[in-house]
Write a protein that holds these residues in place. Structure first.
Motif, mmCIF file in Angstrom:
data_model
loop_
_atom_site.group_PDB
_atom_site.id
_atom_site.type_symbol
_atom_site.label_atom_id
_atom_site.label_comp_id
_atom_site.label_asym_id
_atom_site.label_seq_id
_atom_site.Cartn_x
_atom_site.Cartn_y
_atom_site.Cartn_z
ATOM 1 N N SER A 53 18.643 7.958 -15.004
ATOM 2 C CA SER A 53 17.352 7.786 -15.660
ATOM 3 C C SER A 53 17.050 9.008 -16.529
ATOM 4 O O SER A 53 17.615 10.090 -16.329
ATOM 5 N N SER A 54 16.161 8.807 -17.496
ATOM 6 C CA SER A 54 15.742 9.941 -18.322
ATOM 7 C C SER A 54 15.082 11.023 -17.457
ATOM 8 O O SER A 54 15.237 12.222 -17.722
ATOM 9 N N ARG A 55 14.401 10.599 -16.415
ATOM 10 C CA ARG A 55 13.762 11.562 -15.517
ATOM 11 C C ARG A 55 14.805 12.436 -14.834
ATOM 12 O O ARG A 55 14.628 13.655 -14.705
ATOM 13 N N THR A 56 15.907 11.821 -14.403
ATOM 14 C CA THR A 56 16.977 12.599 -13.774
ATOM 15 C C THR A 56 17.560 13.602 -14.762
ATOM 16 O O THR A 56 17.826 14.759 -14.412
ATOM 17 N N LEU A 57 17.769 13.160 -16.006
ATOM 18 C CA LEU A 57 18.300 14.073 -17.010
ATOM 19 C C LEU A 57 17.373 15.271 -17.191
ATOM 20 O O LEU A 57 17.830 16.421 -17.199
ATOM 21 N N TYR A 58 16.081 15.007 -17.328
ATOM 22 C CA TYR A 58 15.128 16.102 -17.554
ATOM 23 C C TYR A 58 14.955 16.984 -16.322
ATOM 24 O O TYR A 58 14.567 18.151 -16.449
ATOM 25 N N ASN A 59 15.249 16.456 -15.146
ATOM 26 C CA ASN A 59 15.220 17.291 -13.950
ATOM 27 C C ASN A 59 16.305 18.365 -14.009
ATOM 28 O O ASN A 59 16.132 19.475 -13.489
ATOM 29 N N HIS A 60 17.428 18.013 -14.631
ATOM 30 C CA HIS A 60 18.535 18.965 -14.756
ATOM 31 C C HIS A 60 18.404 19.820 -16.012
ATOM 32 O O HIS A 60 18.707 21.012 -15.996
ATOM 33 N N PHE A 61 17.977 19.182 -17.102
ATOM 34 C CA PHE A 61 17.937 19.874 -18.386
ATOM 35 C C PHE A 61 16.608 19.551 -19.079
ATOM 36 O O PHE A 61 16.384 18.419 -19.496
ATOM 37 N N ASP A 63 15.435 20.212 -21.970
ATOM 38 C CA ASP A 63 15.452 19.859 -23.387
ATOM 39 C C ASP A 63 16.895 19.762 -23.880
ATOM 40 O O ASP A 63 17.846 20.069 -23.152
ATOM 41 N N LYS A 64 17.046 19.333 -25.119
ATOM 42 C CA LYS A 64 18.384 19.116 -25.668
ATOM 43 C C LYS A 64 19.165 20.421 -25.773
ATOM 44 O O LYS A 64 20.379 20.460 -25.547
ATOM 45 N N LEU A 65 18.475 21.514 -26.100
ATOM 46 C CA LEU A 65 19.156 22.791 -26.266
ATOM 47 C C LEU A 65 19.755 23.281 -24.949
ATOM 48 O O LEU A 65 20.874 23.801 -24.922
ATOM 49 N N SER A 66 19.012 23.128 -23.859
ATOM 50 C CA SER A 66 19.538 23.568 -22.560
ATOM 51 C C SER A 66 20.734 22.702 -22.143
ATOM 52 O O SER A 66 21.672 23.201 -21.515
ATOM 53 N N LEU A 67 20.719 21.427 -22.497
ATOM 54 C CA LEU A 67 21.865 20.558 -22.202
ATOM 55 C C LEU A 67 23.070 20.980 -23.029
ATOM 56 O O LEU A 67 24.200 21.043 -22.516
ATOM 57 N N PHE A 68 22.844 21.300 -24.295
ATOM 58 C CA PHE A 68 23.953 21.748 -25.138
ATOM 59 C C PHE A 68 24.527 23.065 -24.630
ATOM 60 O O PHE A 68 25.742 23.275 -24.640
ATOM 61 N N GLU A 69 23.667 23.952 -24.170
ATOM 62 C CA GLU A 69 24.132 25.227 -23.619
ATOM 63 C C GLU A 69 25.020 24.987 -22.399
ATOM 64 O O GLU A 69 26.060 25.641 -22.229
ATOM 65 N N ALA A 70 24.619 24.042 -21.541
ATOM 66 C CA ALA A 70 25.437 23.709 -20.369
ATOM 67 C C ALA A 70 26.779 23.127 -20.797
ATOM 68 O O ALA A 70 27.814 23.375 -20.165
ATOM 69 N N CYS A 71 26.777 22.349 -21.877
ATOM 70 C CA CYS A 71 28.025 21.784 -22.381
ATOM 71 C C CYS A 71 28.971 22.886 -22.852
ATOM 72 O O CYS A 71 30.166 22.867 -22.549
ATOM 73 N N LEU A 72 28.451 23.857 -23.580
ATOM 74 C CA LEU A 72 29.283 24.951 -24.058
ATOM 75 C C LEU A 72 29.751 25.827 -22.905
ATOM 76 O O LEU A 72 30.863 26.349 -22.925
ATOM 77 N N GLU A 73 28.896 25.977 -21.899
ATOM 78 C CA GLU A 73 29.280 26.769 -20.731
ATOM 79 C C GLU A 73 30.478 26.130 -20.033
ATOM 80 O O GLU A 73 31.449 26.814 -19.691
ATOM 81 N N GLN A 74 30.408 24.828 -19.831
ATOM 82 C CA GLN A 74 31.515 24.138 -19.153
ATOM 83 C C GLN A 74 32.764 24.139 -20.029
ATOM 84 O O GLN A 74 33.876 24.368 -19.545
ATOM 85 N N SER A 75 32.578 23.901 -21.318
ATOM 86 C CA SER A 75 33.715 23.892 -22.229
ATOM 87 C C SER A 75 34.370 25.269 -22.287
ATOM 88 O O SER A 75 35.590 25.407 -22.264
ATOM 89 N N GLY A 76 33.547 26.320 -22.320
ATOM 90 C CA GLY A 76 34.073 27.676 -22.363
ATOM 91 C C GLY A 76 34.786 28.053 -21.091
ATOM 92 O O GLY A 76 35.814 28.732 -21.114
ATOM 93 N N ALA A 77 34.265 27.605 -19.961
ATOM 94 C CA ALA A 77 34.898 27.911 -18.678
ATOM 95 C C ALA A 77 36.268 27.257 -18.582
ATOM 96 O O ALA A 77 37.187 27.796 -17.952
ATOM 97 N N GLN A 78 36.439 26.102 -19.212
ATOM 98 C CA GLN A 78 37.738 25.432 -19.194
ATOM 99 C C GLN A 78 38.754 26.172 -20.054
ATOM 100 O O GLN A 78 39.945 26.183 -19.757
#
Length: 210
Positions: A53-61, A63-78
């Protein structure tokens, strides 16, 4: 007489389930950002594709910027190889590290994310800032740690590490910007060995004399 079955009430997800949902969100978002770009990506579409749900997404992130930051963090860790796996002398460790960085960066997803940053980062300071922080954390800092283990002063290790990573990324960046097929494993190993030799020859004065 059989006892009536009792339905278990749905409660809060376990930490493991919550972490799985978060990781899946990041993977879906990585593909969506890479496919559509940062501005065009829709959090609603990402939630739908991740089957949350959108609520679940917003519970984790939030806004869009924080989600993108998490994406780069995971990509960088790989992209960052685990340092304990690097063995041998400094030349061997740096060459292995450079080849592994290139191998990860040439993956289709990493290439799409890199193009996104090049395309949209020029007029989006926050996006560029996040990418720079991840670059420093996952590509530069491990090299600085390797140099310091060999006796290079911490006052110059970070600056030298940035130079090495820039050299190691050179061919990848050229193909990213101007086109060209991904390097083969042999080409990556050859390039990494060449770059490492040039780098170590240039920083000889910073290494302890045996």
């Amino acid at each position: 007489m059989d006892k009536p079955s009792i339905k278990r009430r749905a409660g809060r997800p376990t930490p493991e389930v919550a972490e799985q949902k978060r990781n899946n969100l990041i993977l879906v978002a990585l593909d969506e950002f890479a496919r559509t770009g940062f501005h065009a990506a829709s959090l609603r579409d990402i939630a739908e594709k991740a089957q949350v749900s959108s609520r679940t997404l917003y519970n984790h992130f939030p806004d869009k910027l924080s989600l993108f930051e998490a994406c780069l963090e995971q990509s960088g860790a790989q992209i960052r190889p685990e340092l304990p796996d690097l063995k041998g002398d400094l030349h061997t460790q740096l060459a292995t590290y450079a080849a592994e960085m290139q191998r990860q960066l040439f993956s289709p997803r990493s290439m799409r994310i890199a193009r996104l940053i090049y395309r949209e980062g020029s007029d989006f300071d926050e996006l560029r800032k996040i990418a720079r922080l991840q670059f420093e954390r996952h590509q530069v800092s491990p090299v600085a740690a390797l140099l310091e283990e060999e006796g290079v002063s911490p006052t110059v290790s970070h600056s030298l590490a940035k130079q090495f990573v820039a050299m190691a990324f050179g061919e990848w960046q050229r193909r990213l910007l101007f086109g060209g097929a991904p390097m083969t494993d042999g080409e990556m190993a050859e390039h990494a060995t060449l770059v490492t030799g040039i780098f170590l020859s240039g920083i000889g004065t910073h290494l302890p004399q045996s």
